[in-house]
Design a protein around this motif. Structure first.
Motif, PDB file in Angstrom:
ATOM      1  N   LEU A   1       0.849  -1.188   0.000  1.00 55.54           N
ATOM      2  CA  LEU A   1       0.000   0.000   0.000  1.00 55.54           C
ATOM      3  C   LEU A   1       0.883   1.235   0.000  1.00 55.54           C
ATOM      4  CD1 LEU A   1      -2.452  -1.233   2.784  1.00 55.54           C
ATOM      5  CD2 LEU A   1      -2.806  -1.377   0.310  1.00 55.54           C
ATOM      6  N   VAL A   2       0.683   2.107  -0.962  1.00 55.45           N
ATOM      7  CA  VAL A   2       1.497   3.322  -1.079  1.00 55.45           C
ATOM      8  C   VAL A   2       0.600   4.522  -0.854  1.00 55.45           C
ATOM      9  CG1 VAL A   2       3.089   4.633  -2.510  1.00 55.45           C
ATOM     10  CG2 VAL A   2       2.955   2.140  -2.766  1.00 55.45           C
ATOM     11  N   ASP A   3       0.846   5.246   0.234  1.00 50.34           N
ATOM     12  CA  ASP A   3       0.063   6.447   0.526  1.00 50.34           C
ATOM     13  C   ASP A   3       0.707   7.646  -0.154  1.00 50.34           C
ATOM     14  OD1 ASP A   3      -1.862   8.155   1.920  1.00 50.34           O
ATOM     15  OD2 ASP A   3      -0.096   8.861   3.000  1.00 50.34           O
ATOM     16  N   ASP A   4      -0.038   8.302  -1.038  1.00 52.21           N
ATOM     17  CA  ASP A   4       0.485   9.420  -1.818  1.00 52.21           C
ATOM     18  C   ASP A   4      -0.074  10.738  -1.298  1.00 52.21           C
ATOM     19  OD1 ASP A   4       1.860  10.761  -3.839  1.00 52.21           O
ATOM     20  OD2 ASP A   4       0.190  10.583  -5.249  1.00 52.21           O
ATOM     21  N   GLY A   5       0.284  11.059  -0.062  1.00 49.46           N
ATOM     22  CA  GLY A   5      -0.096  12.352   0.499  1.00 49.46           C
ATOM     23  C   GLY A   5      -1.556  12.468   0.874  1.00 49.46           C
ATOM     24  N   SER A   6      -2.119  11.425   1.477  1.00 45.19           N
ATOM     25  CA  SER A   6      -3.530  11.471   1.883  1.00 45.19           C
ATOM     26  C   SER A   6      -3.739  12.483   3.007  1.00 45.19           C
ATOM     27  CB  SER A   6      -3.986  10.092   2.357  1.00 45.19           C
ATOM     28  OG  SER A   6      -3.949   9.152   1.299  1.00 45.19           O
ATOM     29  N   THR A   7      -4.943  13.073   3.013  1.00 43.87           N
ATOM     30  CA  THR A   7      -5.290  14.039   4.059  1.00 43.87           C
ATOM     31  C   THR A   7      -6.379  13.500   4.979  1.00 43.87           C
ATOM     32  OG1 THR A   7      -6.863  15.098   2.537  1.00 43.87           O
ATOM     33  CG2 THR A   7      -4.633  16.011   2.628  1.00 43.87           C
ATOM     34  N   ASP A   8      -6.807  12.260   4.775  1.00 45.83           N
ATOM     35  CA  ASP A   8      -7.807  11.660   5.660  1.00 45.83           C
ATOM     36  C   ASP A   8      -7.119  10.592   6.521  1.00 45.83           C
ATOM     37  OD1 ASP A   8      -7.317   9.669   3.855  1.00 45.83           O
ATOM     38  OD2 ASP A   8      -9.408   9.341   3.281  1.00 45.83           O
ATOM     39  N   SER A   9      -7.859   9.586   6.932  1.00 41.39           N
ATOM     40  CA  SER A   9      -7.302   8.559   7.825  1.00 41.39           C
ATOM     41  C   SER A   9      -6.661   7.396   7.077  1.00 41.39           C
ATOM     42  CB  SER A   9      -8.413   8.028   8.741  1.00 41.39           C
ATOM     43  OG  SER A   9      -9.469   7.449   7.977  1.00 41.39           O
ATOM     44  N   THR A  10      -6.380   7.568   5.797  1.00 38.35           N
ATOM     45  CA  THR A  10      -5.772   6.487   5.013  1.00 38.35           C
ATOM     46  C   THR A  10      -4.461   5.991   5.613  1.00 38.35           C
ATOM     47  OG1 THR A  10      -6.824   7.235   2.959  1.00 38.35           O
ATOM     48  CG2 THR A  10      -4.863   5.876   2.745  1.00 38.35           C
ATOM     49  N   PRO A  11      -3.522   6.851   6.035  1.00 37.46           N
ATOM     50  CA  PRO A  11      -2.287   6.320   6.635  1.00 37.46           C
ATOM     51  C   PRO A  11      -2.540   5.481   7.880  1.00 37.46           C
ATOM     52  CG  PRO A  11      -2.001   8.627   6.027  1.00 37.46           C
ATOM     53  CD  PRO A  11      -3.455   8.320   5.867  1.00 37.46           C
ATOM     54  N   ALA A  12      -3.505   5.865   8.714  1.00 37.31           N
ATOM     55  CA  ALA A  12      -3.809   5.090   9.911  1.00 37.31           C
ATOM     56  C   ALA A  12      -4.385   3.723   9.550  1.00 37.31           C
ATOM     57  CB  ALA A  12      -4.780   5.861  10.805  1.00 37.31           C
ATOM     58  N   VAL A  13      -5.267   3.693   8.550  1.00 39.37           N
ATOM     59  CA  VAL A  13      -5.831   2.418   8.101  1.00 39.37           C
ATOM     60  C   VAL A  13      -4.722   1.529   7.545  1.00 39.37           C
ATOM     61  CG1 VAL A  13      -7.410   1.345   6.444  1.00 39.37           C
ATOM     62  CG2 VAL A  13      -8.101   3.418   7.665  1.00 39.37           C
ATOM     63  N   MET A  14      -3.839   2.099   6.760  1.00 35.34           N
ATOM     64  CA  MET A  14      -2.721   1.334   6.204  1.00 35.34           C
ATOM     65  C   MET A  14      -1.826   0.775   7.306  1.00 35.34           C
ATOM     66  SD  MET A  14      -1.370   3.519   2.967  1.00 35.34           S
ATOM     67  CE  MET A  14      -2.261   3.611   1.421  1.00 35.34           C
ATOM     68  N   ALA A  15      -1.556   1.600   8.314  1.00 35.43           N
ATOM     69  CA  ALA A  15      -0.690   1.149   9.412  1.00 35.43           C
ATOM     70  C   ALA A  15      -1.300  -0.043  10.137  1.00 35.43           C
ATOM     71  CB  ALA A  15      -0.445   2.300  10.376  1.00 35.43           C
ATOM     72  N   ASP A  16      -2.615  -0.034  10.314  1.00 35.43           N
ATOM     73  CA  ASP A  16      -3.273  -1.179  10.953  1.00 35.43           C
ATOM     74  C   ASP A  16      -3.126  -2.440  10.110  1.00 35.43           C
ATOM     75  OD1 ASP A  16      -4.031   0.437  13.035  1.00 35.43           O
ATOM     76  OD2 ASP A  16      -6.040   0.853  12.235  1.00 35.43           O
ATOM     77  N   TRP A  17      -3.327  -2.324   8.813  1.00 34.50           N
ATOM     78  CA  TRP A  17      -3.223  -3.492   7.940  1.00 34.50           C
ATOM     79  C   TRP A  17      -1.777  -3.973   7.832  1.00 34.50           C
ATOM     80  CZ3 TRP A  17      -6.858  -6.600   5.921  1.00 34.50           C
ATOM     81  CH2 TRP A  17      -8.180  -6.148   5.923  1.00 34.50           C
ATOM     82  N   SER A  18      -0.811  -3.067   7.903  1.00 34.22           N
ATOM     83  CA  SER A  18       0.591  -3.468   7.752  1.00 34.22           C
ATOM     84  C   SER A  18       1.077  -4.332   8.910  1.00 34.22           C
ATOM     85  CB  SER A  18       1.485  -2.229   7.629  1.00 34.22           C
ATOM     86  OG  SER A  18       1.496  -1.482   8.843  1.00 34.22           O
ATOM     87  N   ALA A  19       0.323  -4.373  10.009  1.00 33.02           N
ATOM     88  CA  ALA A  19       0.692  -5.247  11.125  1.00 33.02           C
ATOM     89  C   ALA A  19       0.378  -6.708  10.835  1.00 33.02           C
ATOM     90  CB  ALA A  19      -0.031  -4.797  12.395  1.00 33.02           C
ATOM     91  N   LEU A  20      -0.403  -6.967   9.783  1.00 31.42           N
ATOM     92  CA  LEU A  20      -0.764  -8.337   9.425  1.00 31.42           C
ATOM     93  C   LEU A  20       0.277  -8.935   8.491  1.00 31.42           C
ATOM     94  CD1 LEU A  20      -4.599  -7.858   8.744  1.00 31.42           C
ATOM     95  CD2 LEU A  20      -3.490  -8.616  10.862  1.00 31.42           C
TER      96      LEU A  20
END
Length: 354
Positions: free
Chosen positions: A79-98
């Motif tokens: 998952l590559v976050d390209d400068g999101s301004t919403d909660s996308t980085p937080a959602v990605m961080a949760d999934w990256s723990a799997l």
């Protein structure tokens, strides 16, 4: 969670020997009629660039988690976050723990093409699938892509079956764009094909070897060649959010594509210049001959002013076209990185740190 000690920057490597161009929907880089089947099960990387896709990720990723293990035993989702301004980085961080998930958060919005390049650089699979996070790209099509790869295709790309869901102006613009882009080219950029595609590792390495920083990915996919197969599909409506491609951004992308892969606008400017110079010389000769033969006084102040303004407008347009190409040179010679990674979380297929 592992945070890098300092931001990482990606600089495009020295280019490798270029591959042969792609012609049509099915073409081999060496023997167009030969496809070598593959009987092994590949490791698979799925690259998903995201910008403000928090609501869509929670719908898309469970589908991929269910699908990918049925295709291969070794898989990862990058998952590559390209400068999101919403909660996308937080959602990605949760999934990256799997297990099987990896997150790259770029330091700002670098653009979709840069985000795709970041994902390709991080991908470790023998095949790489790129898709959007908005659920317009059906995950079920990945199975058909992998099957085409097993049959010998190096690139499998999804192409829109039709554009009935778009307005007439956008359909006309797309048709005109691809006509201009493919004019006098040694390779063909398939119309109505996007970033939803599967790439063999050899094709991925060829893409990453290209040094340019103005990366019009649709053109680069075609430029590297390799044997490619098109799969028709109909994009679904977005589940959440809205498209980030406004009319102004589409025009900007059109200019990028034309100036990155064609030189005919420059030749057109030269042709117009020659034609107008001949027309001006012919008209001037007519005025002089008319004066000596019939003694008519040279008049026409309005005509002179209108002609000067017309020629001035043509000159400004010509300078603008040349300026676009000079601007591309300016961007390239600065040598700035394509992107900067702010955070790198998760493991994916990469080896764990010792």
């Amino acid at each position: 969670m592992n945070y890098p000690a300092e931001p990482q920057a990606f600089l495009a490597p020295t280019p490798a020997a270029p591959g042969r161009p792609l012609h049509g929907q099915l073409q081999s880089a060496t023997h167009p009629a030969i496809r070598v089947a593959r009987d092994r099960t590949p490791s698979l990387s799925c690259v998903i660039p995201c910008r403000n896709e928090a609501g869509n990720l929670d719908l898309l990723l469970p589908q991929l988690m269910e699908l990918l293990p049925t295709l291969t035993t070794g898989w990862e989702i990058i998952l590559v976050d390209d400068g999101s301004t919403d909660s996308t980085p937080a959602v990605m961080a949760d999934w990256s723990a799997l297990p099987g998930f990896r997150m790259l958060q770029l330091s700002r919005n670098f653009g979709k093409d840069a985000a795709l390049t970041a994902g390709l650089q991080a991908a470790a699979g023998a095949v790489v699938v790129m898709m959007d996070a908005d659920l317009q790209h059906p995950p079920a099509l990945i199975s058909a892509m992998v099957e085409q790869w097993r049959q010998g295709a190096d690139v499998v790309y999804a192409v829109r079956a039709n554009r009935d869901d778009e307005g007439p102006f956008k359909r006309l613009g797309a048709r005109l764009f691809y006509t201009l882009l493919n004019r006098s080219a040694r390779f063909e950029v398939p119309a109505d094909a996007g970033d939803f595609r599967l790439l063999d590792r050899a094709a991925v390495d060829a893409l990453l070897a290209l040094p340019e920083r103005n990366r019009f990915m649709k053109g680069l996919y075609a430029w590297i060649g390799f044997e490619a197969v098109a799969l028709p599909y109909l994009p679904k409506p977005r589940a959440h959010g809205h498209s980030h491609f406004s009319a102004a951004r589409l025009i900007h992308m059109t200019v990028d594509g034309l100036t990155s892969f064609t030189t005919w606008p420059l030749r057109l400017v030269s042709a117009i210049g020659v034609a107008m110079a001949l027309a001006g010389f012919s008209y001037g000769s007519y005025i002089v001959i008319d004066y000596f033969l019939y003694g008519n006084s040279v008049s026409g102040w309005t005509t002179i002013v209108a002609t000067l303004l017309f020629f001035l407008g043509v000159q400004m347009i010509s300078l603008g076209i040349m300026g676009e190409y000079v601007a591309r040179i300016f961007e390239e010679v600065k040598g700035r990185p394509l992107y900067i990674v702010k955070r790198d979380l998760g493991q994916g297929l990469r080896a764990p740190p010792q």
